[in-house]
Design an enzyme around this catalytic site. Structure first.
Site, short mmCIF file in Angstrom:
data_model
loop_
_atom_site.label_atom_id
_atom_site.label_comp_id
_atom_site.label_asym_id
_atom_site.label_seq_id
_atom_site.Cartn_x
_atom_site.Cartn_y
_atom_site.Cartn_z
N HIS A 96 0.83 -1.20 0.00
CA HIS A 96 0.00 0.00 0.00
C HIS A 96 0.86 1.26 0.00
O HIS A 96 2.04 1.21 0.31
CB HIS A 96 -0.97 0.04 1.19
CG HIS A 96 -0.33 0.04 2.54
ND1 HIS A 96 -0.06 -1.12 3.23
CD2 HIS A 96 0.09 1.04 3.34
CE1 HIS A 96 0.49 -0.82 4.40
NE2 HIS A 96 0.61 0.49 4.50
N HIS A 105 4.00 7.10 3.84
CA HIS A 105 4.92 5.96 3.69
C HIS A 105 4.43 5.03 2.59
O HIS A 105 3.30 5.12 2.13
CB HIS A 105 5.10 5.20 5.01
CG HIS A 105 3.88 4.49 5.52
ND1 HIS A 105 3.01 5.06 6.41
CD2 HIS A 105 3.39 3.26 5.27
CE1 HIS A 105 2.05 4.20 6.70
NE2 HIS A 105 2.24 3.10 6.02
N GLU A 154 7.66 0.93 5.06
CA GLU A 154 7.09 -0.10 5.95
C GLU A 154 7.29 -1.44 5.26
O GLU A 154 7.11 -1.56 4.05
CB GLU A 154 5.59 0.18 6.14
CG GLU A 154 4.88 -0.85 7.01
CD GLU A 154 3.39 -0.55 7.20
OE1 GLU A 154 2.81 0.22 6.39
OE2 GLU A 154 2.81 -1.08 8.15
CO CO Z 1 1.16 1.29 6.29
#
Ligand code: CO
Length: 134
Positions: A7, A79, A130
């Protein structure tokens, strides 16, 4: 080592307006807001055919995205999340190559119920990364 883009997370100053824009203007599949008290955010997941967008909005007074929104009042990409098969092996490889893992270095359970880690943006071309074990 990294696999799919899981994502892209976008911090937004108005969650309802951003969700409506993705749903009505961009025509995306937008899910209901979800509080993530452990991460200090309310999240709206947007499902795209090949990945997800997560709209992040601060939850609570010490939300980790509060400062980001103060610096970026109209919102911005916060992020990106890459999938890995083995998060501990990925962490050890990254640390061995000099990258910094945020927090205590132990994976936390992320918004999708899977272990996640964050890497220092200064080590990755100014981007908070991440990693999520899938
Ligand atoms: Co995230």
């Amino acid at each position: 080592m990294i696999g799919n883009l899981n994502h892209v997370a976008i911090a937004v100053p108005d969650l309802e307006a951003a969700a409506a824009q993705y749903r009505d203007t961009l025509g995306a599949k937008v899910n209901a807001p979800q509080d993530e008290p452990d991460h200090g955010v309310t999240v709206v997941f947007i499902e795209l055919p090949n990945t997800k967008i997560e709209l992040l909005y601060p939850l609570g007074d010490d939300s980790p995205i509060k400062g980001f929104l103060e610096k970026n009042p109209s919102g911005g990409i916060h992020h990106i999340c890459y999938e890995v098969e083995d998060i501990l092996a990925a962490r050890d490889r990254l640390i061995a190559s000099g990258a910094r893992v945020l927090g205590n270095g132990e994976p936390k359970i992320g918004a999708h119920g899977k272990p996640v880690l964050f890497l220092h943006p200064k080590d990755f071309t100014g981007t908070l990364v991440e990693l999520e074990q899938v």
